[in-house]
Enzyme design. Structure first.
Site, mmCIF file in Angstrom:
data_model
loop_
_atom_site.group_PDB
_atom_site.id
_atom_site.type_symbol
_atom_site.label_atom_id
_atom_site.label_comp_id
_atom_site.label_asym_id
_atom_site.label_seq_id
_atom_site.Cartn_x
_atom_site.Cartn_y
_atom_site.Cartn_z
ATOM 1 N N ASP A 704 -16.847 73.947 41.965
ATOM 2 C CA ASP A 704 -17.142 75.413 41.704
ATOM 3 C C ASP A 704 -16.674 76.281 42.808
ATOM 4 O OD1 ASP A 704 -18.020 77.061 39.488
ATOM 5 O OD2 ASP A 704 -19.538 77.763 41.136
ATOM 6 N N LYS A 708 -13.491 79.052 43.704
ATOM 7 C CA LYS A 708 -13.844 80.410 44.059
ATOM 8 C C LYS A 708 -12.968 80.792 45.288
ATOM 9 C CE LYS A 708 -18.643 80.769 42.110
ATOM 10 N NZ LYS A 708 -19.960 81.091 42.651
#
Length: 844
Positions: A704, A708
């Protein structure tokens, strides 16, 4: 002089005449264009190349090749006539006659074993002529009165500097005699492009971009109000979107800017297209034939420099730099003249020249394919000087690209060259040669071919060309939302929309309605918008653990996409917004939404972490359709990370490095470890509080955060893949499990390891943080022990922090800190993006 009643000139290129559907679309444009209209028509896409190939095959006596070309020519035209027209007899007869003539010409060329320019032009001319005949017949069947005028009757040429050039005086007289009487009868005039009449009354072709040139000549002769070139692109762009994904369509461009862009590689226009128009100040429009709503690019004399000193970038690839060097050149007149004379005699055209002030060297650029021949020509021209050692070397450096920085506002504006070279050096792009004209309209640099894309991207970012806005569509004002996903963030978002409805309406004048809600259980559509009570009921229903809609098994994404296609895509909504608040691989669905005219707002990171080619396609589609993709919530939830970076870039700064803690989830877990809780317990708490993704492995794998980091890197213009990121996960394969509860239970086996790492860091007055670093060399994600007194060390709970290092913030970075996890803050970030798009739409 201008006609008392204005005339428009349209030109449809090969793609815009490529098949029956394209011809129908062209007829729609003609119908909307009014009665006093002259239309220039190209041959169908690929036909001109097919005819050239037939002529070359004939001279080589390759009968099977030219016969195949003739058959293909006949087949394609008969297919279009069969699809378009009810009455086909006359046109089928014309096709038959044209095919017989083509076959006879090829046989003659083959027998004579000679292909003259006149013969080749006669072969090629039938492509435009036949397509113009077909278009006239179709317009008349559509009850649009149309007449055919042959280009040889109105485009007359004369010799000039060894080639043919329009005789504008004769063209003016011919237009008055042939075209104007038909226009006065309210007939649409259809003229084949690319061809004209030579000095001996022979058919001649006008070369590359010939149909555009035909349109400009006819427009000049008629004193037209404007010329519109209908192509397969939306207009001229700030850069080639294949190299610069965030390139923008230019709303308006000066003639001189367009000519520079065309000369330096922009294939949409040929430089000479503007020449007939300039002295009569006739504006030229470039529009997409297949997107009537697109305003395109306007090219005219009255265009002002505007706020952007640099308007666009363009590149010529596969070039070579030829250098002539020698001390014997100093002070010797005529060296440059002799060099360029010998190149001209050898048939070479030079695209860039640079000379040292000492006169000891001169260099110039030619296409790479011509370099060896050009060097041989120069060796012959300077044979005596080379023998006397007055010239030391004549050689070519290949595999170069020319990049032109173009803009009317560059003149008299200091610092443009400095910014150009600073941006290139920042990307470690070496400049091989430089040239700038006295008009200051253009700075051209030669760089290595391998550096060309990086150079274009860095210059596009430096001059903020992605901020240039195209002409906007003006129809429609309502903002209608489709929520894709209705989990915690979706429910928080609907709650915020309900709570802020009065503020949005009264203070901002915004009318935001949710017209569709979709998840894996189905889709519900309410064209007029769901009421607050209806949204609250659905939110309560989903929060209770029930399915949003009554289905026995969850839909696949493909099934959901099919349902949206049937129930949502065709609703008569103007530029609606699709809000992706799932954690699914939704890129194909979002691609279709863009193609259907939806803006996108994303909290979902996965569609932006797809392979670069798919990412580029998403943004290219949005750009082509004038749509927005906003995704602030993907990088920092409610923290304005992307917005801060954007504002720095808008102010002319360049971001070099980003370092930060980008996961509120992992921030919560790290501070829980710091407070003495065991690793597995900390993860369980974060999961239950809704801080993690639905599958906590997405957080603990580091994927995750890696997504980003990739999103931020791409926002800075880096071209990278997820696999390029150096990633340290928080667990190994031994504890992996698809069931979240089981997975978290397995994490207990790592509790002691993490306790040891925490204690080791504490002994050094450090704390553990999960850190992402994005810079020009690498993208790195993993656990780091940072000083407990540092800004990152002082972070607590779900707070995120980003440190931005740029040209202006080199040693003392710009630091942004705030909450980075939780449904409410993420929903707030999503709502901000929705409001931004809605406000932008209202300004249009």
């Amino acid at each position: 002089m201008r006609a008392p009643e204005s005339v428009e000139v349209y030109k449809f290129g090969g793609v815009a005449m490529g098949d029956a559907d394209a011809v129908r679309m062209a007829a729609t444009h003609v119908r909307a264009g009014g009665p006093r209209l002259a239309v220039i028509v190209s041959a169908m896409q690929g036909i001109t190349d097919l005819l050239h190939g037939a002529a070359r095959a004939a001279v080589q006596r390759d009968a099977s090749a030219w016969e195949a070309a003739v058959e293909e020519f006949e087949k394609r035209h008969r297919a279009v006539v069969g699809d378009l027209l009810r009455q086909r007899k006359r046109l089928n007869s014309e096709i038959g006659q044209s095919v017989r003539e083509l076959r006879a010409m090829c046989e003659s060329i083959s027998v004579l074993h000679e292909l003259t320019r006149r013969a080749e032009d006669a072969v090629v001319a039938r492509g435009e002529r036949l397509m113009a005949r077909i278009f006239v017949e179709f317009l008349n069947e559509q009850r649009i009165a149309a007449s055919y005028v042959d280009a040889a009757d109105v485009i007359l040429t004369a010799p000039r500097l060894g080639s043919l050039w329009p005789d504008f005086t004769k063209c003016d007289r011919a237009a008055k005699r042939v075209i104007r009487p038909l226009l006065d009868e309210r007939k649409v005039i259809v003229i084949p492009g690319y061809i004209g009449r030579g000095p001996d009354d022979e058919v001649v072709t006008l070369g590359r971009g010939g149909s555009d040139f035909s349109a400009a000549i006819v427009a000049r002769s008629l004193g037209a109000r404007s010329v519109t070139l209908f192509k397969e692109v939306d207009g001229l762009m700030t850069a080639d979107p294949k190299s610069v994904p965030n390139a923008r369509v230019l709303a308006d461009v000066h003639y001189r800017e367009a000519a520079e862009l065309a000369f330096y590689g922009a294939k949409v226009l040929h430089p000479r297209t503007m020449i007939p128009l300039v002295d009569r100040r006739i504006p030229l429009f470039v529009r997409n034939a297949f997107r009537p709503e697109s305003s395109g690019t306007r090219i005219a004399a009255d265009v002002k420099p505007g706020p952007y000193p640099v308007k666009a970038l363009t590149a010529i690839h596969r070039q070579a730099l030829i250098a002539i060097e020698g001390k014997g050149m100093i002070g010797v007149p005529g060296v440059a003249g002799r060099a360029f004379t010998s190149l001209a005699q050898a048939g070479h055209s030079v695209s860039m020249i640079s000379q040292a002030s000492s006169e000891s060297s001169i260099c110039f650029v030619v296409p790479e394919s011509e370099a060896d021949h050009a060097v041989r020509a120069l060796h012959a021209a300077f044979e005596a000087e080379r023998r006397m050692k007055l010239i030391d070397r004549i050689d070519a450096e290949k595999k170069l690209a020319l990049i032109a920085v173009v803009g009317l506002g560059m003149r008299g504006r200091p610092g443009i060259a400095a910014r150009t070279f600073s941006a290139l050096s920042g990307q470690r792009v070496n400049v091989v040669a430089i040239a700038q004209g006295s008009s200051e309209l253009n700075i051209t640099v030669a760089v290595s071919e391998s550096d060309a894309t990086r150079a274009l991207v860095s210059l596009h970012n430096e001059f903020q060309l992605d901020k240039i806005r195209p002409l906007a569509d003006t129809s429609g004002r309502e903002s209608k939302l489709t929520l894709l996903g209705f989990g915690q963030i979706g429910r928080a978002l609907t709650g915020q929309l309900i709570a802020q409805d009065k503020h949005l309406r009264s203070e901002l004048g915004l009318d935001v309605k949710v017209i569709a809600i979709a998840d894996r259980s189905g889709i519900k559509v309410q064209e007029k918008g769901f009421s607050a009570s209806a949204m609250q009921r659905m939110s309560n229903h989903k929060a209770s653990g029930a399915r949003l809609f009554d289905r026995h098994s969850p839909l696949t994404l493909k099934q959901l996409q099919t349902m949206m296609r049937e129930e949502l895509w065709l609703l008569p909504s103007h530029r609606p917004i699709l809000v992706d608040i799932t954690s699914e691989e939704t890129a194909p669905l979002l691609q279709e939404a863009l193609e259907r005219g939806f803006h996108l707002v994303l909290a979902n990171k996965k569609p932006l972490a797809v392979p670069q080619i798919e990412y580029d396609r998403l943004f290219q589609t949005a750009r082509e359709r004038g749509l927005s993709i906003r995704y602030e919530a993907t990088a920092g939830a409610g923290l304005p990370v992307l917005d801060t970076i954007s504002k720095l870039q808008e102010a002319g700064d360049r971001v070099d490095t980003i370092v930060g803690c980008f996961s509120g989830t992992l921030g919560y877990i790290m501070t829980a470890l710091e407070d003495g809780r065991r690793f597995s317990a900390a993860v369980r708490e974060a999961w239950k509080l809704g801080y993690t993704e639905p599958d906590p492995r997405d957080d603990l794998s580091g994927t995750d955060v890696a997504r980003k980091a990739l999103i931020l890197a791409r926002a800075l213009g880096r071209r990278a893949e997820l696999a390029d990121i150096k990633l340290e996960p928080l667990f190994g394969t031994g504890v992996d499990h698809s069931n979240p509860a089981r997975f978290i239970a397995n994490l207990a086996g790592l509790d002691n390891d993490f306790a040891e790492r925490v204690n080791r860091a504490r002994s050094e007055k450090r704390v553990l943080r999960y850190v992402a670093t994005v810079n020009r060399k690498e993208i790195r994600v993993g656990i780091e022990a940072v000083p407990e007194s540092s800004p990152m060390g002082r972070l607590r709970g779900t707070d995120n922090q980003v440190a931005i290092y740029s040209k202006r913030y080199k040693t003392n970075p710009l630091v942004v800190t705030g909450p980075g996890a939780g449904a409410q803050v993420t929903a707030a970030g999503v709502l901000n993006d929705i409001v931004a798009i809605t406000v932008e739409e209202r300004r249009r």
